[in-house]
Design a protein around this motif. Structure first.
Motif, short mmCIF file in Angstrom:
data_model
loop_
_atom_site.label_atom_id
_atom_site.label_comp_id
_atom_site.label_asym_id
_atom_site.label_seq_id
_atom_site.Cartn_x
_atom_site.Cartn_y
_atom_site.Cartn_z
N ASP A 59 -10.66 2.93 18.97
CA ASP A 59 -11.09 1.56 18.65
C ASP A 59 -10.35 1.03 17.43
N ALA A 60 -10.16 1.88 16.42
CA ALA A 60 -9.46 1.46 15.21
C ALA A 60 -8.01 1.09 15.53
N LEU A 61 -7.36 1.89 16.35
CA LEU A 61 -5.97 1.58 16.72
C LEU A 61 -5.90 0.31 17.56
N ALA A 62 -6.83 0.14 18.48
CA ALA A 62 -6.85 -1.09 19.29
C ALA A 62 -7.05 -2.31 18.39
N TYR A 63 -8.00 -2.20 17.47
CA TYR A 63 -8.25 -3.30 16.53
C TYR A 63 -6.98 -3.58 15.71
N ALA A 64 -6.36 -2.51 15.20
CA ALA A 64 -5.17 -2.67 14.36
C ALA A 64 -4.07 -3.41 15.11
N TYR A 65 -3.80 -3.00 16.33
CA TYR A 65 -2.70 -3.64 17.06
C TYR A 65 -3.05 -5.04 17.54
N ASP A 66 -4.34 -5.33 17.73
CA ASP A 66 -4.75 -6.68 18.10
C ASP A 66 -4.81 -7.62 16.89
N HIS A 67 -4.83 -7.04 15.68
CA HIS A 67 -4.90 -7.81 14.43
C HIS A 67 -3.81 -7.31 13.47
N ILE A 68 -2.62 -7.10 14.01
CA ILE A 68 -1.56 -6.43 13.25
C ILE A 68 -1.18 -7.17 11.98
N ALA A 69 -1.14 -8.48 11.97
CA ALA A 69 -0.77 -9.21 10.76
C ALA A 69 -1.78 -8.95 9.64
N GLU A 70 -3.05 -8.95 9.98
CA GLU A 70 -4.11 -8.68 9.00
C GLU A 70 -3.98 -7.26 8.43
N ILE A 71 -3.73 -6.30 9.29
CA ILE A 71 -3.64 -4.90 8.86
C ILE A 71 -2.36 -4.69 8.06
N GLU A 72 -1.25 -5.27 8.49
CA GLU A 72 0.00 -5.15 7.73
C GLU A 72 -0.15 -5.76 6.34
N GLN A 73 -0.88 -6.86 6.24
CA GLN A 73 -1.13 -7.48 4.93
C GLN A 73 -1.93 -6.53 4.04
N ALA A 74 -2.94 -5.88 4.58
CA ALA A 74 -3.75 -4.92 3.81
C ALA A 74 -2.88 -3.76 3.34
N LEU A 75 -1.99 -3.27 4.19
CA LEU A 75 -1.11 -2.17 3.81
C LEU A 75 -0.12 -2.61 2.73
N ALA A 76 0.38 -3.84 2.82
CA ALA A 76 1.29 -4.36 1.80
C ALA A 76 0.57 -4.48 0.46
N GLU A 77 -0.68 -4.93 0.48
CA GLU A 77 -1.46 -5.03 -0.75
C GLU A 77 -1.71 -3.64 -1.35
N ASP A 78 -1.93 -2.65 -0.51
CA ASP A 78 -2.09 -1.27 -0.98
C ASP A 78 -0.82 -0.82 -1.70
N ASP A 79 0.34 -1.09 -1.08
CA ASP A 79 1.62 -0.70 -1.67
C ASP A 79 1.83 -1.38 -3.02
N LEU A 81 -0.50 -2.44 -5.09
CA LEU A 81 -1.44 -1.84 -6.03
C LEU A 81 -0.92 -0.50 -6.54
N ILE A 82 -0.40 0.30 -5.64
CA ILE A 82 0.16 1.60 -6.03
C ILE A 82 1.34 1.41 -6.97
N ALA A 83 2.20 0.46 -6.65
CA ALA A 83 3.37 0.21 -7.50
C ALA A 83 2.95 -0.24 -8.89
N LYS A 84 1.93 -1.06 -9.01
CA LYS A 84 1.45 -1.53 -10.31
C LYS A 84 0.91 -0.38 -11.14
N HIS A 85 0.24 0.57 -10.50
CA HIS A 85 -0.34 1.69 -11.23
C HIS A 85 0.71 2.70 -11.68
N LYS A 86 1.87 2.68 -11.05
CA LYS A 86 2.95 3.60 -11.42
C LYS A 86 3.74 3.11 -12.62
N ARG A 87 3.59 1.84 -12.94
CA ARG A 87 4.36 1.25 -14.06
C ARG A 87 3.84 1.73 -15.38
#
Length: 87
Positions: A59-79, A81-87
């Motif tokens: 179900d999670a994978l189906a949701y992800a692929y049906d809402h890929i822009a939303e999920i890709e945005q969340a992953l980009a925000e994660d990246d 956040l990680i980059a900011k904490h490494k500075r």
């Protein structure tokens, strides 16, 4: 065409910043997609996250692929956040 039902996915503004998660957990759809993209099988994901059943992962994978822009945005925000904490 019937409407898809993501019965194992929920969105709650009070949990995980309102991102989609597996129902009854704090495991984000984006996390499951990342595991899958890294080559983990459904079985390996359920072993890694013992509270998940195969249906939750599917179900999670189906949701992800049906809402890929939303999920890709969340992953980009994660990246970011990680980059900011490494500075």
């Amino acid at each position: 065409m019937p409407k898809l039902d993501y019965r194992n996915i929920e969105i709650d503004a009070e949990r995980c910043g309102g991102q989609p998660v597996v129902a009854g957990t704090r495991i984000r759809v984006a996390t499951i997609l990342t595991c899958y993209r890294q080559g983990m099988s459904v079985e390996e994901i359920t072993q890694q996250y013992s509270s998940l059943k195969p249906a939750d992962v599917h179900d999670a994978l189906a949701y992800a692929y049906d809402h890929i822009a939303e999920i890709e945005q969340a992953l980009a925000e994660d990246d970011e956040l990680i980059a900011k904490h490494k500075r």
